[in-house]
Design a protein around this motif. Structure first.
Motif, mmCIF file in Angstrom:
data_model
loop_
_atom_site.group_PDB
_atom_site.id
_atom_site.type_symbol
_atom_site.label_atom_id
_atom_site.label_comp_id
_atom_site.label_asym_id
_atom_site.label_seq_id
_atom_site.Cartn_x
_atom_site.Cartn_y
_atom_site.Cartn_z
ATOM 1 N N VAL A 56 0.426 -0.876 -0.043
ATOM 2 C CA VAL A 56 -0.300 -0.266 0.074
ATOM 3 C C VAL A 56 0.789 0.845 0.008
ATOM 4 C CG1 VAL A 56 -1.709 1.335 1.455
ATOM 5 C CG2 VAL A 56 -1.747 -0.819 0.534
ATOM 6 N N LEU B 277 -7.827 0.188 -3.352
ATOM 7 C CA LEU B 277 -7.892 -0.447 -2.101
ATOM 8 C C LEU B 277 -8.958 0.405 -0.990
ATOM 9 C CD1 LEU B 277 -4.044 1.748 -0.859
ATOM 10 C CD2 LEU B 277 -4.840 -0.636 -1.377
ATOM 11 N N LEU C 286 -6.228 -2.314 5.821
ATOM 12 C CA LEU C 286 -6.210 -1.779 4.773
ATOM 13 C C LEU C 286 -5.937 -0.087 5.487
ATOM 14 C CD1 LEU C 286 -8.309 -3.343 2.337
ATOM 15 C CD2 LEU C 286 -5.875 -2.464 2.070
#
Length: 739
Positions: A331, A543, A574
């Motif tokens: 990420v 995402l 996340l």
């Protein structure tokens, strides 16, 4: 030496990259699997595969048998299978090894229950045989170690510590050991009997605070180093997890959360009856976790599963670090921010879904699947989309990511098979996680971010097939229960948030619940802010979709008032990674002021975790008195007798599952006041305790000692006699049963 971490380490410039990467850079050198390390892991795994069934079959009372059995569940046959999959990233390879081993245990244990072929030792022998064959194949395929380069003699830790003073690592170790040295007496001095509306934070004591400050200081120093020391960061994260998630249970002497003790009872039932507890509880139709628990109890030679409760939260959080780190690297595109994300995750995980329960195991498997998919798309890359946003959204699903460098189509197919195996284990173990997994897999497909385009369909078919055929007795005649909350967003949110605090509840307790809510909102806003900084990048829709699909669970049911908590749990990996992007400025500069600021913030976040996680400890804990009362009831109970409690706390479900009729005597459960309920229903036993008293005080505004007053009145009327009293718990038996 540079005084400032490089921008590549803190900017998070290429999260979930959507391009074809340089093959040499597909996996950082520090994370590439090493043949020597794989060889050692394979040999250790082979030893565990041979020793565990032998010790269990002979029923040897050897020291460390329980740890050996646990190592079997965590490494056999996952270690050789993960090596054969040849995943380049060693963190992901280790996470897959654990996930595959646990998945095999869940599936084989469920198979024993479904078929009636109950033989934990026999199935362990079969699993060990598969593991040994896979080990031989893996060793034969492993390249021989060549001559070392001049720089090869240096350890990875030496490379990680390059450019830093020689005292840095020893100083960090001393700091962590000192933190544990303070934490231990803090657990000995913890008096949860005195916990009131403030919860754990109100009774934690200064040694605990200082221990957290030391860990925060070590973590801050390590995050601000010019070159990260992964070993020390890992040790710091592990120590933080133990300090935070082991504090209340270790301090109290037994595990909190009554439901965990009910799970002990289910596992005891399956061990003794060698069958599922279908008809007694809906969870029996997803037997994987409970059957695996019974499997582990027999291999470990334990009397029951209660020994597994106390450290379960700490163990599950430690196990999540490796896959979480992979997710955060994908990420953020930065090792430094990935480690920051780990500390954010640990200090925000107040949701208490990590106790000894199916959802904790299922979430860990879900996290490994998520990490594998994110790593695959990040390492392989995808073709950038052109055109306006709506055209990109409509055509994204057509593209297919490239294979990671050096990975063949056949090996990619093997990875998909491994993920399907893990998904199958989730399906047989938990009701909610498979649905979340299907939604997440669909997001990967719709954004064109996976080569495994049919995986969502296969998992959905497994889920529907199990629900339709293996859980038939659950849903037939209960469709209104299953579908009643579908689409009821407002009522689901109300049951999860508003209904948890009553109109007459303690005002300080109300304020602490608002602190919980505020901490969660801040967590979500930090994640949103981090996503906003990368909103124009190609990976942003993926995402966003993964985070939203976790939150979308509130549309499908209240799940006993816990759906919001479960949504946060699934979104947390996340959110933590995105929050690290928002907080990147904290690790951008290296100075005493930056160090002090980061240490204070990490310590404050850890204290906030302690406060929010421990708000309900006064009634959620299972005290020694609760356990003693439960044992007395189990000894005195005759099959079919009714056991009442003024509030639903304690450990009554830990033994003799299905032999008694539970009666919830609270006003919400009985429809009458607790005293009136006792007079009307006349249960054979009534258990009152300090934890029930605390629940009534905090949530219903009752006076202190209200449970004792009811017990005394029942005894004074001659309706009940006291058969046990001590440790803040009392057991009453109906007078006509007293002989």
């Amino acid at each position: 030496m540079s005084a400032t971490p490089s921008e590549a380490e803190v900017a998070g410039s290429r999260p979930v990259e959507q391009r074809r990467p340089d093959p040499a850079a597909a996996v950082p050198a520090r994370h590439r699997a090493r043949p020597a390390g794989d060889r050692v892991a394979l040999l250790l795994g082979a030893f565990v595969a041979v020793a565990t069934p032998l010790v269990a079959a002979a029923d040897l009372a050897v020291p460390g048998r329980a740890l050996l059995a646990l190592a079997f569940v965590l490494t056999v046959p996952g270690v050789p299978l993960a090596v054969l999959l040849r995943v380049p990233d060693r963190l992901l390879r280790g996470a897959l090894a654990v996930a595959l081993s646990v998945a095999v245990t869940l599936l084989t244990a469920a198979l024993q229950v479904v078929t009636g072929w109950w033989s934990p030792v026999g199935f362990a022998v079969g699993t060990a045989a598969v593991s040994l064959v896979a080990t031989v194949v893996a060793l034969r395929e492993m390249p021989r170690a060549g001559p070392r380069s001049p720089g090869g003699a240096r350890s990875a830790g030496a490379h990680a510590a390059a450019g830093s003073p020689d005292w840095e690592r020893p100083a960090a170790v001393v700091g962590l050991v000192a933190a544990l040295g303070l934490w231990w007496p803090a657990t000995r001095w913890l008096e949860l009997d005195d916990a009131g509306p403030l919860g754990v934070i109100g009774v934690a004591g200064w040694p605990y605070v200082v221990a957290l400050a030391l860990v925060g200081l070590v973590a801050a120093r390590q995050l601000l180093r010019p070159v990260l020391d992964g070993a020390v960061l890992a040790a710091t994260a592990v120590v933080l997890a133990v300090v935070l998630f082991g504090f209340a249970n270790v301090g109290d002497g037994q595990a909190g959360v009554s439901v965990g003790w009910l799970h002990v009872g289910f596992i005891r039932f399956m061990t003794e009856q060698q069958a599922t507890f279908a008809g007694l509880d809906a969870r029996a139709y997803w037997p994987g976790f409970f059957a695996a628990g019974a499997h582990l109890v027999e291999l470990a030679g334990l009397p029951d599963a209660s020994a597994l409760l106390t450290l379960s939260p700490a163990v599950f959080n430690v196990a999540a670090i490796a896959p979480l780190l992979v997710v955060a690297r994908c990420v953020t595109g930065s090792r430094r921010l990935a480690w920051l994300a780990v500390f954010v995750y640990l200090t925000a995980n107040w949701f208490q879904q990590d106790y000894f329960a199916p959802q904790a195991v299922a979430f860990l498997l879900y996290l490994v699947v998520l990490a594998t998919l994110l790593w695959s798309v990040t390492s392989g890359g995808t073709t950038p989309l052109a055109g306006p946003w709506y055209r990109r959204a409509l055509t994204a699903w057509r593209r297919r990511p490239a294979l990671p460098a050096g990975v063949s189509a056949g090996r990619s197919l093997a990875w998909e098979a491994a993920l399907l195996l893990i998904a199958a284990a989730i399906v047989v173990s938990h009701q909610l996680t498979p649905a979340t997994l299907v939604f997440a897999l669909m997001v990967f497909v719709l954004t064109g971010s996976t080569r495994f385009r049919r995986l969502w369909l296969l998992v959905a078919l497994l889920f529907l097939g199990w629900f339709s055929y293996m859980a038939t007795d659950f849903w037939v005649g209960h469709l209104s229960t299953v579908l009643g909350d579908l689409g009821q967003l407002n009522s689901n949110l109300t049951s999860a948030v508003s209904a948890r605090v009553g109109l007459d509840s303690d005002p300080v307790y109300d304020a602490m619940q608002n602190v919980r809510l505020g901490w969660s909102v801040l967590y979500a806003l930090a994640g949103l802010a981090g996503w906003w900084t990368i909103r124009h990048r190609p990976g942003a829709p993926l995402l966003a979709g993964l985070t939203v699909c976790a939150g979308g669970l509130v549309l499908f049911g209240s799940y006993g008032g816990e759906v919001v908590l479960r949504s946060f749990v699934f979104a947390a990996p996340l959110l933590a990674s995105l929050a690290a992007l928002a907080l990147r400025g904290l690790v951008r500069h290296r100075s005493p002021v930056a160090l002090a600021l980061l240490a204070v913030l990490l310590t404050g976040a850890a204290l906030m975790l302690t406060a929010t996680r421990g708000v309900n400890i006064a009634f959620e804990r299972v005290s020694a008195g609760d356990l003693a009362a439960a044992r007395v009831v189990a000894e005195e109970l005759q099959p079919g007798q009714v056991v009442g409690t003024l509030q639903a706390t304690g450990a009554l479900g830990a033994d003799r599952v299905g032999e008694s009729v539970p009666l919830d005597m609270s006003e919400a459960g009985c429809g009458l006041s607790p005293l009136r309920c006792a007079l009307v229903e006349r249960p054979d036993f009534i258990v009152v305790s300090r934890t029930q008293d605390a629940l009534g005080q905090l949530r219903e505004g009752r006076p202190a000692g209200w449970t004792t007053e009811i017990a005394d009145e029942l005894v004074d009327r001659g309706l009940y006699t006291v058969v046990h009293e001590g440790g803040g718990a009392t057991v009453l038996r109906a007078a006509e049963q007293g002989g």
